[in-house]
Design an enzyme around this catalytic site. Structure first.
Site, PDB file in Angstrom:
ATOM      1  N   ARG A  65     -12.997 -42.382 -18.654  1.00  8.49           N
ATOM      2  CA  ARG A  65     -12.641 -41.061 -18.389  1.00  8.49           C
ATOM      3  C   ARG A  65     -12.997 -40.743 -17.064  1.00  8.49           C
ATOM      4  NH1 ARG A  65     -12.623 -37.208 -22.407  1.00  8.49           N
ATOM      5  NH2 ARG A  65     -13.059 -38.723 -23.963  1.00  8.49           N
ATOM      6  N   THR A  66     -14.699 -41.110 -16.576  1.00 10.99           N
ATOM      7  CA  THR A  66     -15.187 -40.969 -15.136  1.00 10.99           C
ATOM      8  C   THR A  66     -14.159 -41.689 -14.038  1.00 10.99           C
ATOM      9  OG1 THR A  66     -17.047 -40.670 -15.984  1.00 10.99           O
ATOM     10  CG2 THR A  66     -17.340 -41.002 -13.720  1.00 10.99           C
TER      11      THR A  66
ATOM     12  N   ARG B  16     -20.322 -47.134 -10.800  1.00 12.62           N
ATOM     13  CA  ARG B  16     -20.934 -46.894 -12.346  1.00 12.62           C
ATOM     14  C   ARG B  16     -21.827 -48.247 -12.618  1.00 12.62           C
ATOM     15  NH1 ARG B  16     -20.383 -42.860 -16.369  1.00 12.62           N
ATOM     16  NH2 ARG B  16     -20.759 -43.661 -18.144  1.00 12.62           N
TER      17      ARG B  16
ATOM     18  N   HIS C 201     -26.212 -38.805 -13.220  1.00 14.61           N
ATOM     19  CA  HIS C 201     -24.717 -38.792 -13.197  1.00 14.61           C
ATOM     20  C   HIS C 201     -24.568 -37.305 -12.519  1.00 14.61           C
ATOM     21  CE1 HIS C 201     -20.715 -39.508 -14.079  1.00 14.61           C
ATOM     22  NE2 HIS C 201     -20.642 -39.159 -15.460  1.00 14.61           N
TER      23      HIS C 201
END
Ligand SMILES: [Zn+2]
Lengths: 302, 155
Positions: free
Chosen positions: A51-52, A101, A129
């Site tokens: 997603r990110t 990440r 985040h």
């Protein structure tokens, strides 16, 4: 903000936050531009987060930039035991900015100290985040018309939910009133409450979700994760504590919006999805504009 | 105890440093932090001594050694009430208290097992804060978690 890494939301002042949100609104009007032409952004996902990663990569490519990197540590030199420092130094030779990440807490801060190019933290373990936080702020401002003085309810896992921690800290800059709904085992940690107290703002703690619904402008739902509980029985006790359904929203304020960092499991019943107060899917889309704003501003292009 | 006898006990070393008013339970931690378990110098220590202020206390005397302030301030985490007495030729030449430093680098481990400082070769950095109960805590510069005194582990 030029060349300045974004590791933690507290790295940005109130003015810097507002500047990013303004830029994001510009990108929402015109998401496809040639602003990043000739720029290379490294996208290093030491742990997978589709997603990110897609949100970042879409943001960059819509602005004409190119993306290099990896989607998980399995396919990279990391698997061969290379240190984080060596990976960052190598990749910085090939890129103008690094989005990373990583599963380890504090890895992004450390990377920002050894890297000659700016770092954007896309999640470091259970710690921070900040781009999620900025997209949450953008969604709140867009739906409420303001950030100042709102009643914001946080529901679910307030102990381990890093998106909750970052957003609470950011909202202390905007005089929010905090309504904290969680089982006693998952209350907001005192290190985060400290920010609320230092800003001399009000906060209230609840265990019953129904109690808070009529009194808030934003209902920020989170997932209670099984892996947070050493004892599976403890998880069974609380897993169904906070399931929002459409019926429960009957007495909510007309301007209420329901947010969720996604993916959801069963905290929000699908019958809420068609309620105009449900905002979690638009919230995710806002992530692209906010990430465009962050990258463009750090590269000094806006 | 009259002043003369007090002077005598304190001055039992000819040259060196006396660290007084250490909480009795922290004496051995102080010994370890200052590396006195590995020194060639003469070291004396006492525990569970009477103290008007604290009930019981500990004391450490080190011959022919004087500490730089950043070295001695390391003990502030376990002995914030300690006083430092420097002796030269049986005379007290200076008396001071330890200062709690604002930042601590590389002495203490971060209690969070998933912190980068416990995973890779990164030295620890903390800011010293006080929580709402006025307890000293170490805020990790990297993982942003707070290590409390109960969790203190020295490197
Ligand atoms: Zn740490």
């Amino acid at each position: 903000m030029k060349n300045k890494s974004l590791v933690s939301i507290s790295d940005y002042s109130r003015e810097e936050i507002l500047r990013i949100l303004e830029l994001a609104a510009e990108f929402e009007q015109q998401p496809r531009q040639d602003l990043l032409k000739g720029k290379v952004v490294a996208s290093l996902f030491f742990e997978p987060s589709t997603r990110t990663r897609l949100s970042f990569e879409s943001a960059i490519q819509q602005l004409g930039g190119s993306v290099i990197g990896f989607a998980s540590a399995d396919t990279s030199s990391v698997r061969k035991g290379e240190s984080l420092k060596d990976t960052i130094l190598t990749v910085s030779n090939y890129s103008d900015l690094i989005v990373m990440r990583h599963p380890v807490d504090g890895s992004a801060r450390y990377a920002s100290e050894v890297s000659p190019v700016p770092i954007v933290n896309a999640g470091d373990g259970a710690n921070q985040h900040p781009t999620q936080c900025l997209l949450d702020l953008y969604s709140i401002k867009k739906t409420q018309g303001r950030l100042e003085g709102l009643d914001v309810a946080f529901v679910g896992d307030l102990k381990y939910g890093r998106t909750v921690h970052s957003l609470v800290i950011a909202l202390t800059q905007f005089n929010a009133r905090f309504h904290l709904v969680s089982p006693p085992e998952l209350k907001l940690p005192s290190a985060v409450k400290r920010y609320i107290k230092e800003a001399k703002l009000e906060y209230y703690q609840y265990t019953d979700l129904n109690e808070v619904i009529p009194n808030c402008d934003i209902l920020y739902m989170t997932r209670i994760q099984r892996e947070r509980f050493p004892d599976p029985l403890d998880y069974e006790k609380v897993k169904n504590s906070y399931n929002l359904n459409n019926q429960m929203l009957a007495n909510s304020r007309p301007n209420l919006k329901v947010l969720h960092p996604l993916p959801r499991v069963n905290e929000i019943n699908v019958d809420v999805d068609s309620n105009p107060k449900a905002y979690y899917f638009e919230q995710a889309l806002n992530g692209v504009y906010v990430r465009q704003a962050i990258v463009a501003s750090i590269l000094g292009l806006k | 105890m009259n002043d003369k006898r007090k002077q005598l006990i304190v001055s039992a070393i000819q040259n060196g440093t006396v660290i007084d008013h250490i909480p009795a339970k922290s004496v051995f931690q102080v010994v370890r932090i200052l590396g006195l378990d590995n020194t060639e110098k003469q070291v004396y220590f006492g525990v569970n001594l009477e103290s008007k202020k604290y009930g019981t206390k500990g004391i450490i005397k080190i011959s022919d050694h004087w500490f730089a302030s950043e070295e001695i301030n390391k003990i502030a985490l376990v002995a914030p009430s300690a006083t430092l007495i420097e002796i030269r030729d049986y005379e007290v030449t200076s008396k001071s208290s330890v200062q709690i430093p604002e930042h601590i680098e590389g002495i203490v481990k971060c209690f969070n097992p998933n912190c980068i400082t416990n995973k890779e070769d990164v030295s620890t950095r903390f800011t010293v804060i006080r929580d709402e109960h006025d307890e000293l805590k170490l805020a990790c510069h990297y993982c942003e978690k707070n290590t409390s005194r109960d969790n203190l582990m020295f490197i």
